[in-house]
Design a protein around this motif. Structure first.
Motif, PDB file in Angstrom:
ATOM      1  N   ASP A 161       0.812  -1.224   0.000  1.00 19.98           N
ATOM      2  CA  ASP A 161       0.000   0.000   0.000  1.00 19.98           C
ATOM      3  C   ASP A 161       0.839   1.264   0.000  1.00 19.98           C
ATOM      4  N   GLY A 162       2.127   1.126  -0.293  1.00 23.24           N
ATOM      5  CA  GLY A 162       3.004   2.295  -0.308  1.00 23.24           C
ATOM      6  C   GLY A 162       2.620   3.299  -1.381  1.00 23.24           C
ATOM      7  N   THR A 163       2.154   2.798  -2.543  1.00 22.80           N
ATOM      8  CA  THR A 163       1.802   3.735  -3.608  1.00 22.80           C
ATOM      9  C   THR A 163       0.546   4.535  -3.247  1.00 22.80           C
ATOM     10  N   VAL A 164      -0.354   3.928  -2.487  1.00 22.93           N
ATOM     11  CA  VAL A 164      -1.524   4.681  -2.030  1.00 22.93           C
ATOM     12  C   VAL A 164      -1.093   5.749  -1.029  1.00 22.93           C
ATOM     13  N   LEU A 165      -0.141   5.411  -0.172  1.00 17.23           N
ATOM     14  CA  LEU A 165       0.405   6.410   0.735  1.00 17.23           C
ATOM     15  C   LEU A 165       1.034   7.549  -0.059  1.00 17.23           C
ATOM     16  N   GLY A 166       1.811   7.203  -1.093  1.00 21.57           N
ATOM     17  CA  GLY A 166       2.428   8.235  -1.919  1.00 21.57           C
ATOM     18  C   GLY A 166       1.400   9.154  -2.545  1.00 21.57           C
ATOM     19  N   ARG A 167       0.325   8.589  -3.058  1.00 21.13           N
ATOM     20  CA  ARG A 167      -0.736   9.401  -3.664  1.00 21.13           C
ATOM     21  C   ARG A 167      -1.445  10.251  -2.619  1.00 21.13           C
ATOM     22  N   THR A 168      -1.579   9.713  -1.414  1.00 17.40           N
ATOM     23  CA  THR A 168      -2.186  10.490  -0.332  1.00 17.40           C
ATOM     24  C   THR A 168      -1.330  11.712  -0.020  1.00 17.40           C
ATOM     25  N   LEU A 169      -0.027  11.526   0.025  1.00 22.32           N
ATOM     26  CA  LEU A 169       0.880  12.642   0.296  1.00 22.32           C
ATOM     27  C   LEU A 169       0.843  13.661  -0.842  1.00 22.32           C
ATOM     28  N   VAL A 170       0.729  13.184  -2.071  1.00 20.65           N
ATOM     29  CA  VAL A 170       0.627  14.087  -3.216  1.00 20.65           C
ATOM     30  C   VAL A 170      -0.662  14.899  -3.142  1.00 20.65           C
ATOM     31  N   ALA A 171      -1.757  14.245  -2.765  1.00 22.66           N
ATOM     32  CA  ALA A 171      -3.036  14.956  -2.635  1.00 22.66           C
ATOM     33  C   ALA A 171      -2.956  16.033  -1.556  1.00 22.66           C
ATOM     34  N   LEU A 172      -2.054  15.847  -0.595  1.00 26.56           N
ATOM     35  CA  LEU A 172      -1.869  16.838   0.461  1.00 26.56           C
ATOM     36  C   LEU A 172      -0.863  17.922   0.067  1.00 26.56           C
ATOM     37  N   GLY A 173      -0.269  17.789  -1.099  1.00 30.20           N
ATOM     38  CA  GLY A 173       0.626  18.834  -1.585  1.00 30.20           C
ATOM     39  C   GLY A 173       2.078  18.461  -1.707  1.00 30.20           C
ATOM     40  N   ALA A 174       2.413  17.185  -1.483  1.00 32.37           N
ATOM     41  CA  ALA A 174       3.808  16.755  -1.642  1.00 32.37           C
ATOM     42  C   ALA A 174       4.184  16.736  -3.127  1.00 32.37           C
ATOM     43  N   PRO A 175       5.418  17.116  -3.465  1.00 34.24           N
ATOM     44  CA  PRO A 175       5.832  17.123  -4.869  1.00 34.24           C
ATOM     45  C   PRO A 175       6.128  15.725  -5.400  1.00 34.24           C
ATOM     46  N   VAL A 176       5.970  15.574  -6.712  1.00 38.03           N
ATOM     47  CA  VAL A 176       6.277  14.317  -7.396  1.00 38.03           C
ATOM     48  C   VAL A 176       7.508  14.530  -8.263  1.00 38.03           C
ATOM     49  N   GLY A 177       8.448  13.590  -8.209  1.00 36.30           N
ATOM     50  CA  GLY A 177       9.645  13.679  -9.028  1.00 36.30           C
ATOM     51  C   GLY A 177      10.737  14.536  -8.406  1.00 36.30           C
ATOM     52  N   PRO A 178      11.825  14.793  -9.140  1.00 32.72           N
ATOM     53  CA  PRO A 178      12.968  15.578  -8.627  1.00 32.72           C
ATOM     54  C   PRO A 178      12.545  17.005  -8.279  1.00 32.72           C
ATOM     55  N   LYS A 179      12.721  17.394  -7.051  1.00 35.84           N
ATOM     56  CA  LYS A 179      12.233  18.706  -6.603  1.00 35.84           C
ATOM     57  C   LYS A 179      13.030  19.860  -7.204  1.00 35.84           C
ATOM     58  N   ALA A 180      14.328  19.649  -7.441  1.00 35.20           N
ATOM     59  CA  ALA A 180      15.157  20.717  -7.995  1.00 35.20           C
ATOM     60  C   ALA A 180      14.729  21.101  -9.406  1.00 35.20           C
ATOM     61  N   GLU A 181      13.974  20.224 -10.063  1.00 34.48           N
ATOM     62  CA  GLU A 181      13.545  20.497 -11.435  1.00 34.48           C
ATOM     63  C   GLU A 181      12.152  21.100 -11.513  1.00 34.48           C
ATOM     64  N   LEU A 182      11.503  21.289 -10.363  1.00 31.31           N
ATOM     65  CA  LEU A 182      10.139  21.809 -10.355  1.00 31.31           C
ATOM     66  C   LEU A 182      10.161  23.330 -10.216  1.00 31.31           C
ATOM     67  N   GLU A 183       9.754  24.015 -11.262  1.00 34.42           N
ATOM     68  CA  GLU A 183       9.774  25.475 -11.248  1.00 34.42           C
ATOM     69  C   GLU A 183       8.693  26.057 -10.342  1.00 34.42           C
ATOM     70  N   ARG A 184       7.625  25.329 -10.137  1.00 39.38           N
ATOM     71  CA  ARG A 184       6.502  25.855  -9.370  1.00 39.38           C
ATOM     72  C   ARG A 184       6.365  25.176  -8.007  1.00 39.38           C
ATOM     73  N   LEU A 185       7.466  24.734  -7.457  1.00 34.35           N
ATOM     74  CA  LEU A 185       7.442  24.092  -6.152  1.00 34.35           C
ATOM     75  C   LEU A 185       6.913  25.055  -5.095  1.00 34.35           C
ATOM     76  N   SER A 186       5.975  24.565  -4.293  1.00 31.09           N
ATOM     77  CA  SER A 186       5.378  25.405  -3.259  1.00 31.09           C
ATOM     78  C   SER A 186       5.016  24.540  -2.063  1.00 31.09           C
ATOM     79  N   LEU A 187       4.938  25.149  -0.888  1.00 31.78           N
ATOM     80  CA  LEU A 187       4.582  24.418   0.320  1.00 31.78           C
ATOM     81  C   LEU A 187       3.146  23.913   0.240  1.00 31.78           C
ATOM     82  N   PRO A 188       2.805  22.874   1.004  1.00 27.16           N
ATOM     83  CA  PRO A 188       1.467  22.273   0.952  1.00 27.16           C
ATOM     84  C   PRO A 188       0.353  23.273   1.262  1.00 27.16           C
ATOM     85  N   TRP A 189      -0.745  23.125   0.559  1.00 26.53           N
ATOM     86  CA  TRP A 189      -1.878  24.049   0.678  1.00 26.53           C
ATOM     87  C   TRP A 189      -2.490  24.071   2.072  1.00 26.53           C
ATOM     88  N   TYR A 190      -2.496  22.926   2.757  1.00 22.16           N
ATOM     89  CA  TYR A 190      -3.208  22.856   4.031  1.00 22.16           C
ATOM     90  C   TYR A 190      -2.511  23.635   5.145  1.00 22.16           C
TER      91      TYR A 190
END
Length: 277
Positions: A161-190
């Protein structure tokens, strides 16, 4: 945000999934639920009748009713609900664990763009790292990777169930993929409206991985090869929690001695051995 209301909504988790024939995977969940409700209240109706009544393709109805198939998003929602993640409120230990894991994705972990599987690098405390207790609090099992590789940080990876945990974290605002490459990286909405203890926990979990202490100095640094906008946002957020000066620079963030003391941080005089990007 209501402190006694769940933070994560099922539709946000659903939308981390590929909807297949649906452009919106949440619509697939709603259709699936509608088909099951109709089938339960009309037990003598076959797939053709259900398809006609609900205007949903018969092949889809047959798959859901006759073969007990279900959309991936439905399965993910069911798993998250079983762990209590969808019912967790800001005051719950379960949500605090999810909150700390989100912070760990930002500061010492990653989520795969292909599978949504998360992994977390252990910090300088190695197998006493806070992330292990945090994962335990979610109810997820895990394993270690790179334990015998001196050139890489040891990682902890959720298993079942690790992938469901990963998706849960993404739904909460966690970034997907290499963070240094994300131009629009921002802290979680909540975090904008979360109770103070949730916001403080995020900061402390973040600094447990990224905070750099130097001998003879009470200030703490964070080195971030990330967009300046993100560094400014993070510095402002930490300062809001500490109520003492925190500054953003071209290469990172400096937490003043007063801010470090306000956060209850103890000097440990170390330099990072491994980049967690």
């Amino acid at each position: 945000m209501e402190w006694d209301a769940p933070v994560l909504e099922a539709r946000d988790l659903a939308r981390t999934y590929d909807g297949g024939a649906y452009s919106d995977s949440w619509a697939a969940v709603l259709d699936f639920q509608a088909v099951l409700r109709y089938a339960n209240t009309h037990p003598n109706k076959g797939s053709h009748a259900i398809s006609s009544a609900l205007e949903i393709p018969r092949g889809r109805v047959r798959s859901w009713v006759g073969y007990d198939s279900k959309p991936d998003a439905v399965h993910g929602i069911e798993v998250a609900r079983e762990y209590g993640w969808l019912e967790a409120t800001p005051r719950d230990d379960t949500f605090q664990a999810l909150n700390a894991l989100v912070a760990n994705v930002f500061s010492g972990g990653s989520i795969s763009t292909r599978s949504f599987a998360p992994s977390f690098a252990l910090n300088h405390r190695e197998h006493r790292s806070h992330v292990l207790e945090t994962i335990d609090a979610t109810g997820i099992d895990y394993e270690f990777a790179h334990e015998d590789d001196d050139s890489r940080a040891t990682e902890v990876r959720p298993t079942a169930d690790g992938t469901v945990l990963g998706r849960t974290l993404v739904a909460l605002g966690a970034p997907v993929g290499p963070k240094a490459e994300l131009e629009r990286l921002s802290l979680p909405w909540y975090l904008d409206e979360a109770p103070f203890e949730v916001r403080e926990m995020f900061v402390l979990a973040y600094l447990a991985n990224r905070g750099i202490h130097h001998a003879g100095k009470d200030t703490i640094q964070i080195r971030e090869e990330r967009p300046q906008r993100y560094r400014d946002e993070l510095a402002s957020f930490i300062e809001d929690i500490a109520k003492e000066p925190v500054t953003s620079t071209e290469h990172g963030i400096t937490i003043s001695a007063d801010a470090a003391r306000s956060l209850g941080l103890q000097p440990r005089y170390r330099n990072p051995k491994t980049s967690f990007e």
